[in-house]
Design a protein around this motif. Structure first.
Motif, PDB file in Angstrom:
ATOM      1  N   GLU A 293       0.723  -1.102  -0.140  1.00 43.15           N
ATOM      2  CA  GLU A 293      -0.076  -0.066   0.063  1.00 43.15           C
ATOM      3  C   GLU A 293       0.873   1.365   0.074  1.00 43.15           C
ATOM      4  O   GLU A 293       2.079   1.272   0.294  1.00 43.15           O
ATOM      5  CB  GLU A 293      -0.960   0.203   1.298  1.00 43.15           C
ATOM      6  N   ARG A 294       0.432   2.228  -0.652  1.00 41.61           N
ATOM      7  CA  ARG A 294       1.138   3.569  -0.450  1.00 41.61           C
ATOM      8  C   ARG A 294       0.537   4.409   0.714  1.00 41.61           C
ATOM      9  O   ARG A 294      -0.234   4.102   1.218  1.00 41.61           O
ATOM     10  CB  ARG A 294       0.566   4.373  -1.525  1.00 41.61           C
ATOM     11  N   PRO A 295       1.751   5.322   1.046  1.00 39.88           N
ATOM     12  CA  PRO A 295       1.185   5.955   2.301  1.00 39.88           C
ATOM     13  C   PRO A 295       0.175   7.020   1.926  1.00 39.88           C
ATOM     14  O   PRO A 295      -0.211   7.044   0.912  1.00 39.88           O
ATOM     15  CB  PRO A 295       2.489   6.900   2.574  1.00 39.88           C
ATOM     16  N   ARG A 296      -0.598   7.651   2.899  1.00 39.21           N
ATOM     17  CA  ARG A 296      -1.867   8.181   2.994  1.00 39.21           C
ATOM     18  C   ARG A 296      -1.626   9.596   3.755  1.00 39.21           C
ATOM     19  O   ARG A 296      -0.577   9.906   4.476  1.00 39.21           O
ATOM     20  CB  ARG A 296      -3.111   7.693   3.738  1.00 39.21           C
ATOM     21  N   ARG A 297      -2.553  10.437   3.022  1.00 45.81           N
ATOM     22  CA  ARG A 297      -2.344  11.869   3.753  1.00 45.81           C
ATOM     23  C   ARG A 297      -3.726  11.970   4.526  1.00 45.81           C
ATOM     24  O   ARG A 297      -4.749  11.425   4.174  1.00 45.81           O
ATOM     25  CB  ARG A 297      -2.579  12.935   2.666  1.00 45.81           C
ATOM     26  N   ALA A 298      -3.418  12.423   5.792  1.00 43.78           N
ATOM     27  CA  ALA A 298      -4.807  12.568   6.925  1.00 43.78           C
ATOM     28  C   ALA A 298      -5.506  13.818   6.499  1.00 43.78           C
ATOM     29  O   ALA A 298      -5.165  14.576   5.682  1.00 43.78           O
ATOM     30  CB  ALA A 298      -4.222  12.661   8.244  1.00 43.78           C
ATOM     31  N   ARG A 299      -6.968  13.629   6.974  1.00 37.53           N
ATOM     32  CA  ARG A 299      -7.671  14.659   6.685  1.00 37.53           C
ATOM     33  C   ARG A 299      -7.050  15.986   6.867  1.00 37.53           C
ATOM     34  O   ARG A 299      -6.431  16.348   8.114  1.00 37.53           O
ATOM     35  CB  ARG A 299      -9.279  14.655   7.337  1.00 37.53           C
ATOM     36  N   SER A 300      -7.071  16.915   6.213  1.00 39.95           N
ATOM     37  CA  SER A 300      -6.264  18.269   6.365  1.00 39.95           C
ATOM     38  C   SER A 300      -7.036  19.088   7.479  1.00 39.95           C
ATOM     39  O   SER A 300      -8.387  19.179   7.693  1.00 39.95           O
ATOM     40  CB  SER A 300      -6.193  19.119   5.214  1.00 39.95           C
ATOM     41  N   THR A 301      -6.359  19.980   8.234  1.00 39.59           N
ATOM     42  CA  THR A 301      -6.763  21.016   9.043  1.00 39.59           C
ATOM     43  C   THR A 301      -6.390  22.196   8.485  1.00 39.59           C
ATOM     44  O   THR A 301      -5.472  22.598   7.826  1.00 39.59           O
ATOM     45  CB  THR A 301      -6.225  20.648  10.509  1.00 39.59           C
ATOM     46  N   PRO A 302      -6.834  23.410   9.333  1.00 43.61           N
ATOM     47  CA  PRO A 302      -6.591  24.734   8.893  1.00 43.61           C
ATOM     48  C   PRO A 302      -4.854  24.848   9.156  1.00 43.61           C
ATOM     49  O   PRO A 302      -4.118  25.434   8.196  1.00 43.61           O
ATOM     50  CB  PRO A 302      -7.222  25.564   9.766  1.00 43.61           C
ATOM     51  N   GLU A 303      -4.418  24.387  10.035  1.00 41.38           N
ATOM     52  CA  GLU A 303      -3.030  24.418  10.525  1.00 41.38           C
ATOM     53  C   GLU A 303      -2.133  23.662   9.433  1.00 41.38           C
ATOM     54  O   GLU A 303      -1.118  24.111   8.951  1.00 41.38           O
ATOM     55  CB  GLU A 303      -2.659  23.613  11.785  1.00 41.38           C
ATOM     56  N   SER A 304      -2.579  22.355   8.978  1.00 43.16           N
ATOM     57  CA  SER A 304      -1.944  21.752   8.234  1.00 43.16           C
ATOM     58  C   SER A 304      -2.147  22.227   6.525  1.00 43.16           C
ATOM     59  O   SER A 304      -0.828  22.475   5.734  1.00 43.16           O
ATOM     60  CB  SER A 304      -2.355  20.282   7.867  1.00 43.16           C
ATOM     61  N   ARG A 305      -3.197  23.120   6.257  1.00 45.24           N
ATOM     62  CA  ARG A 305      -2.973  23.844   5.062  1.00 45.24           C
ATOM     63  C   ARG A 305      -2.190  24.845   4.934  1.00 45.24           C
ATOM     64  O   ARG A 305      -1.269  25.083   4.011  1.00 45.24           O
ATOM     65  CB  ARG A 305      -4.407  24.222   4.890  1.00 45.24           C
ATOM     66  N   ARG A 306      -2.189  25.772   6.243  1.00 47.81           N
ATOM     67  CA  ARG A 306      -1.323  26.819   6.456  1.00 47.81           C
ATOM     68  C   ARG A 306       0.309  26.215   6.264  1.00 47.81           C
ATOM     69  O   ARG A 306       1.001  26.940   5.469  1.00 47.81           O
ATOM     70  CB  ARG A 306      -1.457  27.465   7.535  1.00 47.81           C
ATOM     71  N   GLY A 307       0.537  24.967   6.767  1.00 46.34           N
ATOM     72  CA  GLY A 307       1.851  24.278   6.527  1.00 46.34           C
ATOM     73  C   GLY A 307       2.326  24.074   5.489  1.00 46.34           C
ATOM     74  O   GLY A 307       3.485  24.138   5.032  1.00 46.34           O
ATOM     75  N   LEU A 308       1.528  23.502   4.594  1.00 49.27           N
ATOM     76  CA  LEU A 308       1.540  23.314   3.175  1.00 49.27           C
ATOM     77  C   LEU A 308       2.020  24.232   2.543  1.00 49.27           C
ATOM     78  O   LEU A 308       3.111  24.258   1.611  1.00 49.27           O
ATOM     79  CB  LEU A 308       0.607  22.324   2.546  1.00 49.27           C
TER      80      LEU A 308
END
Length: 517
Positions: A293-308
């Motif tokens: 299986e490939r790695p996954r991305r957890a559901r984004s949050t406002p913090e993770s979106r700003r972090g990206l």
């Protein structure tokens, strides 16, 4: 044919078309006598599901000396290379320094998540610092007596085992990159004197130029070997495929000699065992690894979106490329492999858009590989430079870009596991990554926290290879959330609901077998 002969006693069995011998009463090789031959693979006798099962068995089996585990008599002319290394007890088994350091792949690839307490274990994971491989050292000074600067002397490579998840997408992407670079090489030969840009899948590998005689000037090539073959596996980018990586690992870690390296019925290390790893068995372990299986991305949050966004703004995404699209969806597995002709000798084709690899599809027939890397080598500066005695300064300073997918679950970090936190890993960056590290240092605390929140959204699979180990599929698999990283926006969807994993595996067809001499 496999031969095991010790003294005057040999009990020969015939099973699966392979002759074996068991020289010890009451004992047997850990692999047993049901062997996977390449002819069984190519004839279709073993389907993909069965091949993956056999590969899992190869990955998880603790080999013993009746399998051929260990080296033979020490080769005083070359005591570093597999086959003739000394061992701690003088019996050819364990060395720990320079290989002979485990009995199975699983021993060093079992940490699915080090972020959980207790850690989540499973097939194909990473390894903790205790699993680090010590590669080809000739001098170790644990007291730091020679140069008392606080860094114990060690002139080998210290390598932390990475996880294997998503390996099929990486291998396919590297294959397509190699095809493109070889085509650009042909263009350079056809247009003498012109500098041809080596750009493939958005990654820049420099330039190449040819003279009127067809001689190549590769002085402008960067991040890849002069042969223009992209090698995505290994911290130094020195293995083209999972099969090539496994071939070397079998020899280095276990002293197990593949037939495709030493020849059939050849006991090259003189340990009393021949045909230790069959061609079909390497085909099986390759099928197992490339379909994990490939790695996954957890559901984004406002913090993770700003972090990206911050991740992109400070230049991290220049090397840790969030997403690369492939042209195709089907990975060709080959034997024998030809590095600069990656579609030669195909014996099986695997659709990586289907379970278990399950890569998202593009509308143009490709895959979305959200690896956060570029499959290219980079100079990482003095602090991360190695001191391998038989490598030059450039190679000691260069590493392939670490793939950040799954990084939340795969501490310790960096090539040797020296960083126990994500922040430590960032601060160790130098060389080509120094500007990004300095930009991170200048961020305010809130922006740093957001960037770390984004990195912690990059997760490993929840329960890899569960179908092979008899566990039911999860009813609530982790949800990918790539809405802010342009990854799944052009994905075609087709539902697999209502069908078992085995049904889906059996839908993946193999290329019809071809006669082989």
């Amino acid at each position: 044919m496999k031969r095991r002969i010790v003294g005057l006693v040999a009990f020969v069995l015939i099973w699966g078309g392979v002759a074996l011998a068991d020289p010890v009463v009451g004992e047997s090789p850990a692999l047993g006598y049901e062997r996977v031959t390449q002819s069984r693979v190519e004839s279709g006798e073993i389907d993909l599901f069965g091949l993956r099962l056999a590969g899992m068995r190869m990955f998880a089996t603790s080999f013993n000396r009746l399998d051929g585990y260990g080296d033979g008599p020490m080769d005083v002319a070359d005591p570093l290379s597999p086959g003739g290394r000394p061992s701690l007890q003088g019996n050819g088994t364990f060395l720990r320094v320079n290989g002979l350091d485990a009995q199975s792949c699983l021993e060093c690839h079992s940490l699915v998540s080090s972020a959980s307490v207790p850690p989540r274990l499973g097939l194909g994971g990473a390894g903790g610092s205790n699993s680090n491989a010590m590669i080809r050292p000739t001098d170790i000074d644990p007291t730091d007596a020679a140069t008392p600067d606080g860094a114990a002397g060690f002139n080998g490579r210290f390598a932390n085992p990475p996880f294997v998840f998503g390996a099929g997408g990486i291998e396919l992407l590297a294959l397509e990159m190699t095809e493109d670079l070889k085509e650009l090489e042909r263009l350079a030969r056809a247009t003498p004197g012109m500098a041809v840009a080596l750009v493939t899948h958005g990654v820049d590998f420099g330039t190449v130029r040819a003279d009127t005689l067809g001689n190549l000037d590769t002085s402008g090539v960067v991040g890849v070997d002069a042969d223009l073959v992209v090698r995505p596996f290994g911290r130094k980018g020195d293995n083209t495929t999972t099969r090539e990586f496994a071939t070397g690992a079998m020899q280095f870690h276990f002293g197990m000699q593949p037939v495709e390296v030493v020849g059939e019925s050849i006991d090259a290390d003189d340990d009393g065992v021949s045909d230790e790893i069959l061609v079909g068995e390497l085909s099986a372990i390759s099928a197992f690894m490339t379909t994990l299986e490939r790695p996954r991305r957890a559901r984004s949050t406002p913090e993770s979106r700003r972090g990206l966004s911050t991740f992109r703004e400070i230049g991290c995404a220049a090397c840790h490329v969030p997403l690369i699209r492939t042209r195709g969806r089907v990975l060709p597995l080959r034997y024998p492999e030809v590095a600069d002709d990656p579609r030669a000798n195909v014996y099986l084709e695997v659709d990586l858009s289907r379970a278990p690899a399950d890569f998202a599809k593009t509308r143009t027939g490709g895959l979305l590989v959200a690896l956060f890397a570029d499959l290219k080598r980079h100079n990482m500066g003095d602090r991360l430079a190695e001191n391998l005695a038989d490598a030059d300064e450039q190679l000691n300073r260069e590493f392939t870009t670490a793939r950040l997918w799954g990084v939340a679950d795969s501490a310790p970090y960096l090539h040797d596991g020296r960083a126990t936190t994500l922040t430590d890993a960032i601060y160790y960056h130098g060389g080509e990554a120094e500007a990004s590290r300095e930009a991170f240092e200048l961020l305010d605390d809130a922006s740093k926290s957001d960037l770390l929140a984004f990195l912690r959204s990059l997760r490993t699979p929840e329960d890899p290879a569960s179908d092979l180990s008899g566990r039911e599929e999860r009813s609530d698999p982790p949800q990918d959330d790539d809405s802010d990283s342009d990854s799944d926006s052009d994905s075609d969807s087709d539902s697999d609901s209502g069908r078992s994993a085995r049904d889906r595996f059996n839908e993946i067809t193999s290329r019809p077998p071809r006669p082989r001499r």
